[in-house]
Write a protein that holds these residues in place. Structure first.
Motif, PDB file in Angstrom:
ATOM      1  N   ILE A 159      48.024  32.672  51.797  1.00  0.00           N
ATOM      2  CA  ILE A 159      49.264  33.605  51.792  1.00  0.00           C
ATOM      3  C   ILE A 159      50.025  32.825  50.597  1.00  0.00           C
ATOM      4  O   ILE A 159      50.648  33.591  49.574  1.00  0.00           O
ATOM      5  CB  ILE A 159      49.929  33.704  52.933  1.00  0.00           C
ATOM      6  N   LEU A 160      50.376  31.584  50.445  1.00  0.00           N
ATOM      7  CA  LEU A 160      50.973  31.034  49.539  1.00  0.00           C
ATOM      8  C   LEU A 160      50.664  31.085  48.242  1.00  0.00           C
ATOM      9  O   LEU A 160      51.319  31.389  47.273  1.00  0.00           O
ATOM     10  CB  LEU A 160      51.230  29.645  49.885  1.00  0.00           C
ATOM     11  N   THR A 161      49.372  30.594  47.821  1.00  0.00           N
ATOM     12  CA  THR A 161      48.793  30.850  46.621  1.00  0.00           C
ATOM     13  C   THR A 161      48.747  32.262  46.146  1.00  0.00           C
ATOM     14  O   THR A 161      49.157  32.607  44.762  1.00  0.00           O
ATOM     15  CB  THR A 161      47.428  30.405  46.569  1.00  0.00           C
ATOM     16  N   SER A 162      48.585  33.090  46.903  1.00  0.00           N
ATOM     17  CA  SER A 162      48.307  34.636  46.539  1.00  0.00           C
ATOM     18  C   SER A 162      49.842  35.258  46.071  1.00  0.00           C
ATOM     19  O   SER A 162      49.933  35.680  45.302  1.00  0.00           O
ATOM     20  CB  SER A 162      47.748  35.745  47.576  1.00  0.00           C
ATOM     21  N   GLY A 163      50.935  34.716  46.763  1.00  0.00           N
ATOM     22  CA  GLY A 163      52.252  35.074  46.359  1.00  0.00           C
ATOM     23  C   GLY A 163      52.901  34.350  45.262  1.00  0.00           C
ATOM     24  O   GLY A 163      53.299  35.197  44.600  1.00  0.00           O
ATOM     25  N   ILE A 164      52.215  33.224  44.950  1.00  0.00           N
ATOM     26  CA  ILE A 164      52.664  32.359  43.862  1.00  0.00           C
ATOM     27  C   ILE A 164      52.028  33.158  42.777  1.00  0.00           C
ATOM     28  O   ILE A 164      52.641  33.439  41.592  1.00  0.00           O
ATOM     29  CB  ILE A 164      52.369  31.067  43.690  1.00  0.00           C
ATOM     30  N   GLN A 165      50.630  33.764  42.880  1.00  0.00           N
ATOM     31  CA  GLN A 165      49.982  34.437  41.768  1.00  0.00           C
ATOM     32  C   GLN A 165      50.726  35.851  41.394  1.00  0.00           C
ATOM     33  O   GLN A 165      50.655  36.044  40.243  1.00  0.00           O
ATOM     34  CB  GLN A 165      48.487  34.697  42.072  1.00  0.00           C
ATOM     35  N   HIS A 166      51.195  36.408  42.410  1.00  0.00           N
ATOM     36  CA  HIS A 166      51.734  37.738  42.194  1.00  0.00           C
ATOM     37  C   HIS A 166      53.151  37.611  41.661  1.00  0.00           C
ATOM     38  O   HIS A 166      53.490  38.268  40.476  1.00  0.00           O
ATOM     39  CB  HIS A 166      51.909  38.445  43.601  1.00  0.00           C
TER      40      HIS A 166
ATOM     41  N   PRO B  92      51.608  44.800  38.408  1.00  0.00           N
ATOM     42  CA  PRO B  92      50.594  43.927  39.259  1.00  0.00           C
ATOM     43  C   PRO B  92      50.671  44.412  40.753  1.00  0.00           C
ATOM     44  O   PRO B  92      51.924  44.750  41.169  1.00  0.00           O
ATOM     45  CB  PRO B  92      51.163  42.556  38.914  1.00  0.00           C
ATOM     46  N   LEU B  93      49.642  44.571  41.451  1.00  0.00           N
ATOM     47  CA  LEU B  93      49.868  45.033  42.742  1.00  0.00           C
ATOM     48  C   LEU B  93      49.174  43.849  43.693  1.00  0.00           C
ATOM     49  O   LEU B  93      48.594  42.915  43.125  1.00  0.00           O
ATOM     50  CB  LEU B  93      48.963  46.262  43.049  1.00  0.00           C
TER      51      LEU B  93
ATOM     52  N   TRP C 208      43.981  36.936  44.103  1.00  0.00           N
ATOM     53  CA  TRP C 208      42.753  36.600  44.164  1.00  0.00           C
ATOM     54  C   TRP C 208      42.076  36.643  45.404  1.00  0.00           C
ATOM     55  O   TRP C 208      40.765  36.947  45.449  1.00  0.00           O
ATOM     56  CB  TRP C 208      42.759  35.199  43.659  1.00  0.00           C
ATOM     57  N   ALA C 209      42.945  36.555  46.513  1.00  0.00           N
ATOM     58  CA  ALA C 209      42.418  36.642  47.837  1.00  0.00           C
ATOM     59  C   ALA C 209      42.037  38.177  48.301  1.00  0.00           C
ATOM     60  O   ALA C 209      40.890  38.378  48.786  1.00  0.00           O
ATOM     61  CB  ALA C 209      43.524  36.136  48.853  1.00  0.00           C
ATOM     62  N   ILE C 210      42.841  39.047  47.949  1.00  0.00           N
ATOM     63  CA  ILE C 210      42.457  40.335  48.159  1.00  0.00           C
ATOM     64  C   ILE C 210      41.300  40.773  47.393  1.00  0.00           C
ATOM     65  O   ILE C 210      40.512  41.693  47.777  1.00  0.00           O
ATOM     66  CB  ILE C 210      43.775  41.209  48.033  1.00  0.00           C
ATOM     67  N   SER C 211      41.512  40.397  45.870  1.00  0.00           N
ATOM     68  CA  SER C 211      40.244  40.941  45.162  1.00  0.00           C
ATOM     69  C   SER C 211      39.019  40.352  45.533  1.00  0.00           C
ATOM     70  O   SER C 211      37.920  41.056  45.360  1.00  0.00           O
ATOM     71  CB  SER C 211      40.705  40.348  43.544  1.00  0.00           C
ATOM     72  N   LEU C 212      39.098  39.070  46.013  1.00  0.00           N
ATOM     73  CA  LEU C 212      37.795  38.494  46.342  1.00  0.00           C
ATOM     74  C   LEU C 212      37.108  39.144  47.739  1.00  0.00           C
ATOM     75  O   LEU C 212      36.031  39.464  47.793  1.00  0.00           O
ATOM     76  CB  LEU C 212      37.925  36.657  46.856  1.00  0.00           C
ATOM     77  N   PHE C 213      38.168  39.505  48.503  1.00  0.00           N
ATOM     78  CA  PHE C 213      37.685  40.307  49.784  1.00  0.00           C
ATOM     79  C   PHE C 213      37.293  41.609  49.432  1.00  0.00           C
ATOM     80  O   PHE C 213      35.904  42.113  49.886  1.00  0.00           O
ATOM     81  CB  PHE C 213      38.759  40.252  50.798  1.00  0.00           C
ATOM     82  N   LEU C 214      37.795  42.456  48.711  1.00  0.00           N
ATOM     83  CA  LEU C 214      37.225  43.680  48.149  1.00  0.00           C
ATOM     84  C   LEU C 214      36.089  43.509  47.603  1.00  0.00           C
ATOM     85  O   LEU C 214      35.148  44.592  47.761  1.00  0.00           O
ATOM     86  CB  LEU C 214      38.402  44.375  47.193  1.00  0.00           C
ATOM     87  N   SER C 215      35.711  42.535  46.424  1.00  0.00           N
ATOM     88  CA  SER C 215      34.661  42.454  45.726  1.00  0.00           C
ATOM     89  C   SER C 215      33.340  42.230  46.821  1.00  0.00           C
ATOM     90  O   SER C 215      32.307  42.962  46.834  1.00  0.00           O
ATOM     91  CB  SER C 215      34.630  41.367  44.892  1.00  0.00           C
ATOM     92  N   ALA C 216      33.726  41.533  47.741  1.00  0.00           N
ATOM     93  CA  ALA C 216      32.479  40.986  48.829  1.00  0.00           C
ATOM     94  C   ALA C 216      32.290  42.379  49.579  1.00  0.00           C
ATOM     95  O   ALA C 216      31.231  42.615  50.073  1.00  0.00           O
ATOM     96  CB  ALA C 216      32.977  40.042  49.690  1.00  0.00           C
ATOM     97  N   TYR C 217      33.288  42.887  49.940  1.00  0.00           N
ATOM     98  CA  TYR C 217      33.197  44.181  50.979  1.00  0.00           C
ATOM     99  C   TYR C 217      32.246  45.276  50.222  1.00  0.00           C
ATOM    100  O   TYR C 217      31.444  45.727  50.601  1.00  0.00           O
ATOM    101  CB  TYR C 217      34.494  44.961  51.311  1.00  0.00           C
TER     102      TYR C 217
END
Length: 286
Positions: A119-126, A211-212, A217-226
């Protein structure tokens, strides 16, 4: 830690053991935490009558409960003692750990730490992505302004037709010098891309999309794997159908031909009736 605090801790521990977990000094006297000293004194007198050992003969630890009630009432009627108890009443009482009282601290597990880091790294990336978009929009607006100023002059009078101009990219000191960028100015401003056959690109806000959360990276990785799992499940099973006997068989195309000539010949051979077929030009043996 003062000795008075240890007395409060011991009383809280003994009170919960005797009267039930969560019992407080105020709930024992049946008063609110905002009760005045007079109200506490009145509640103590009423409670002491019902908890007196003479009225509780045969009740286990009746004398200890009665003595504990007196100590609790004394602490609450004392200004300093009540302030000390109220502090621990609001913030929690330390736990006994064999050799002393220690505050029970939250110790997160590995999964909790990983979730927090994600959550922390995704927030910083956003946040960085939003900052980069603001920077890109500023550069786009700058190119548009410089392109029109170079093409139309200081007065900004639009001239019919397309004009090709060159403006600094802003990589040099104080925004000047450095690499030059070729622009095509018409009603809009286009950037000319290097290389033959490449069309000009319109300069507007669409070049810097907002940017959404799903872009992190976390959501993108999850959607790609799914999506990969979904494609694997969707394409990994052949289409089958059942014959009249119920056995499954793989569906095949009707245009397929056999590679075996014998099979082709046998498929074209007519079916003869039982007993065979008589040849022409042969004589019947007697």
């Amino acid at each position: 830690m003062p000795q008075e605090d240890h007395e409060i801790f011991d009383l809280v521990s003994a009170l919960e053991a005797a009267e039930g977990k969560g019992t407080t000094f105020y709930s024992l006297l049946e008063v609110s935490p905002s009760a005045s000293s007079a109200e506490i004194g009145k509640a103590y007198r009423k409670k002491s009558i019902s908890m007196h050992p003479d009225k509780n003969r045969g009740v286990k630890d009746a004398e200890k409960r009665y003595a504990r009630l007196g100590v609790i009432a004394k602490i609450l009627r004392d200004i300093e003692g009540r302030e000390r108890y109220d502090f621990f009443y609001k913030n929690g009482v330390p736990k006994w750990r064999g050799t002393g009282y220690y505050y029970e601290r939250f110790r997160p597990g590995l999964i909790t730490v990983l979730i927090f880091l994600i959550i922390l790294t995704s927030g910083i990336q956003h946040i960085i992505q939003r900052h980069n978009r603001t920077r890109d929009l500023s550069r786009i607006e700058r190119f548009i302004r410089l392109g029109k100023a170079t093409a139309y002059g200081p007065k900004g009078l639009a001239i019919e037709g397309k004009r090709k101009v060159r403006v600094p990219s802003g990589g040099g000191p104080r925004g000047g010098g450095g690499r030059m960028v070729d622009l095509l100015v018409d009603a809009n401003v286009f950037i000319l891309c290097a290389g033959p056959g490449r069309d000009p690109v319109l300069l507007d806000e669409s070049m810097a999309p907002y940017p959404l959360i799903k872009d992190t990276w976390a959501i993108s990785l999850f959607l790609s794997a799914y999506s990969r799992v979904a494609r694997t499940i969707g394409t990994g099973r052949p289409t089958t159908k059942s014959n009249i006997h119920g056995a499954p068989e793989v569906e095949s195309s009707g245009n397929e031909t056999s590679d075996n000539p014998a099979n082709e010949t046998s498929s074209r051979k007519p079916i003869s009736q039982a007993g065979g077929q008589r040849r022409k030009g042969t004589t019947k043996r007697k």
